[in-house]
Design an enzyme around this catalytic site. Structure first.
Site: not given
Length: 253
Positions: A18, A20, A185, A187
């Site tokens: 990954d 971030d 956020s 997704d």
């Protein structure tokens, strides 16, 4: 196709990361130490990254030469993919959902965000991407400090979790998956288009060991599905320093 990796000590092993919180701080840039660690790792095995952001954002974090630093680059969970610098086939969220359904989804999200009581709101609440939409209650245009403030507020008040539940109730027949990642956020993408999508690009490569490193490996996090996948050895990390420590232990770097 493993002949492409015969220069590695373990040519049938790949490490996927990954971005971030795993290779970089959240929306931050990769450190020189991490670059050196990955450079040494590529002598041991095949190396790739997989993230939900588009390739331009990933380059902002990993560097303009990301395709040279990694053997595999998977943007938007692999909907956009590179192997040894060459672009592979793509797919599209809009083609999957259709214009009418997509418009209804966006309209619902905008109305929901408008009714949210948050300490701050900024801009870019919905970001359209090749393989998904990214939805941010505060808006992606917020500053670094505002990101950190919102993350604390979100964890306390379950803003994103409640938003996801509302979407599940409103669109039960859309065939969509919702994944909370990063600080601000979540997704939205077709079922099966989570980070496990990138594994399709590894079929035929002959890998018998696939390591994955991620910081959102909890259920509902955007690393969960690939972390739990039967063909993957998952490693949960809290930050890039822990990623480096595990790599040094696993591969004697």
């Amino acid at each position: 196709m493993t002949s492409a990796w015969t220069d590695r000590e373990f040519p049938k092993t790949i490490c996927l990361f990954d971005v971030d919180g795993t290779l970089t701080p959240a929306r931050g840039v990769i450190t020189e130490n991490m670059k050196k660690t990955l450079e040494e790792l590529r002598k041991k095995c095949v190396v790739g990254f997989v993230g939900g952001s588009d390739f331009v954002k990933q380059q902002e974090q990993l560097g303009e030469n990301a395709v040279d630093m990694f053997d595999f680059c998977f943007s938007e969970n692999g909907l956009t993919a590179y192997r040894q610098g060459k672009r592979l086939a793509e797919d599209s969220f809009l083609l999957f959902l259709g214009e009418d359904r997509y418009t209804k989804l966006v309209n619902f999200c905008l109305r929901y965000i408008a009714d949210l009581e948050l300490p701050k709101k900024r801009g870019t609440f919905i970001e359209f991407r090749q393989g998904m939409v990214n939805i941010s209650p505060i808006g992606r245009a917020c500053s670094r400090d505002e990101r950190n403030e919102y993350e604390e507020f979100d964890l306390k008040h379950n803003i994103r979790k409640d938003f996801v539940e509302a979407l599940k109730r409103e669109f039960p027949d859309y065939g969509l998956k919702y994944s909370i990642g990063g600080q601000i956020s979540f997704d939205v993408f077709p079922i099966g288009w989570d980070k496990t999508y990138c594994l399709k690009h590894l079929e035929g490569e002959g890998f018998d060991t696939i390591h994955f490193f991620g910081d959102k490996t909890f259920e509902g996090g955007n690393d969960f599905e690939i972390y739990e996948h039967d063909e993957v050895t998952g490693h949960a990390v809290k930050n890039p320093l822990e990623t480096e420590a595990i790599l040094k232990s696993l591969f004697d770097l």
